[in-house]
Scaffold this motif. Structure first.
Motif, PDB file in Angstrom:
ATOM      1  N   UNK A  71       0.798  -1.221   0.000  1.00 11.04           N
ATOM      2  CA  UNK A  71       0.000   0.000   0.000  1.00 11.04           C
ATOM      3  C   UNK A  71       0.838   1.282   0.000  1.00 11.04           C
ATOM      4  N   UNK A  72       2.156   1.153  -0.084  1.00 12.47           N
ATOM      5  CA  UNK A  72       3.011   2.328  -0.179  1.00 12.47           C
ATOM      6  C   UNK A  72       3.129   3.133   1.097  1.00 12.47           C
ATOM      7  N   UNK A  73       2.750   2.545   2.224  1.00 11.25           N
ATOM      8  CA  UNK A  73       2.901   3.194   3.527  1.00 11.25           C
ATOM      9  C   UNK A  73       3.900   2.395   4.358  1.00 11.25           C
ATOM     10  N   UNK A  74       4.480   3.049   5.349  1.00 11.39           N
ATOM     11  CA  UNK A  74       5.396   2.395   6.273  1.00 11.39           C
ATOM     12  C   UNK A  74       4.541   1.614   7.271  1.00 11.39           C
ATOM     13  N   UNK A  75       4.757   0.330   7.381  1.00 13.94           N
ATOM     14  CA  UNK A  75       3.914  -0.512   8.232  1.00 13.94           C
ATOM     15  C   UNK A  75       4.740  -1.129   9.355  1.00 13.94           C
ATOM     16  N   UNK A  76       4.178  -1.078  10.551  1.00 12.74           N
ATOM     17  CA  UNK A  76       4.717  -1.755  11.730  1.00 12.74           C
ATOM     18  C   UNK A  76       3.691  -2.800  12.149  1.00 12.74           C
ATOM     19  N   UNK A  77       4.143  -3.949  12.606  1.00 16.31           N
ATOM     20  CA  UNK A  77       3.203  -4.986  13.034  1.00 16.31           C
ATOM     21  C   UNK A  77       3.786  -5.803  14.177  1.00 16.31           C
ATOM     22  N   UNK A  78       2.916  -6.176  15.102  1.00 12.43           N
ATOM     23  CA  UNK A  78       3.328  -7.114  16.146  1.00 12.43           C
ATOM     24  C   UNK A  78       3.443  -8.492  15.508  1.00 12.43           C
ATOM     25  N   UNK A  79       4.252  -9.322  16.111  1.00  7.87           N
ATOM     26  CA  UNK A  79       4.460 -10.661  15.578  1.00  7.87           C
ATOM     27  C   UNK A  79       4.472 -11.637  16.755  1.00  7.87           C
TER      28      UNK A  79
END
Length: 190
Positions: free
Chosen positions: A43-51
């Motif tokens: 999506x062209x955005x900077x993404x952070x995610x829990x894992x």
């Protein structure tokens, strides 16, 4: 395939690109995160995610053990301050065993959630643009992926007093870009 491997495969399929696993070597109290810079996410955005959050929070889910959640955030540009704040929030959920649902907030009394910015709460929403749909696990459990967006004190108060749909109505009228960390309070709430 265990649930953590299933979540990893789901992220790779839905978000795209190769995520970076970010560890907090200086602060061992914080869990690591997956991070996709703008150019590597679909999506062209900077993404952070829990894992692995779904396997670490065993709060009071109505369907019992095996049903959990992961959290992600999408922003125009990633920063160390945002990454740290996001990790601290996730870590607090683990320590307090707080099970969240869409529409709920995480608020810290009398403080901002991201250093240098005016946001005071994280609002959990259903997945951003259906980027990460729910994941059914082989063992009968499932994982919900919630979009965490920072909100201002005024937005949090309006949410408490009027509900999520009313806040959505305000946002629809004023059309803020939630992924813009430089945004201000929507004019309707000033």
């Amino acid at each position: 395939m265990d649930s953590v491997d299933a979540v990893d495969a789901h992220y790779r399929k839905c978000v795209g690109g190769e995520p970076e696993y970010v560890r907090f070597a200086q602060d061992r109290r914080l869990i690591g995160l997956l991070e996709w810079p703008n150019e590597s996410s679909k999506i062209g955005l900077h993404i952070y995610a829990t894992f692995g959050l779904h396997a670490l929070v065993h709060g009071n889910h109505p369907h019992g053990h095996g049903h959990g959640f992961e959290i992600f955030a999408a922003v125009d540009a990633g920063t160390d301050e945002f990454r740290r704040a996001f990790a601290m929030m996730a870590n607090d959920l683990i320590m307090d065993q707080t099970f969240l649902r869409p529409g709920e907030t995480v608020t810290y009394e009398n403080s901002r959630i991201i250093e240098g910015l005016q946001f005071t709460s994280w609002l959990m929403l259903e997945s951003y643009d259906d980027l990460l749909p729910d994941l059914a696990l082989n063992d009968g459990g499932h994982v919900v992926f919630m979009y965490a967006t920072p909100i201002f004190r005024e937005e949090a108060q309006y949410l408490r007093e009027n509900g999520l749909e009313a806040l959505f109505d305000v946002w629809e009228k004023d059309n803020p870009r939630l992924e813009d960390l430089g945004r201000g309070v929507t004019p309707s709430l000033c």
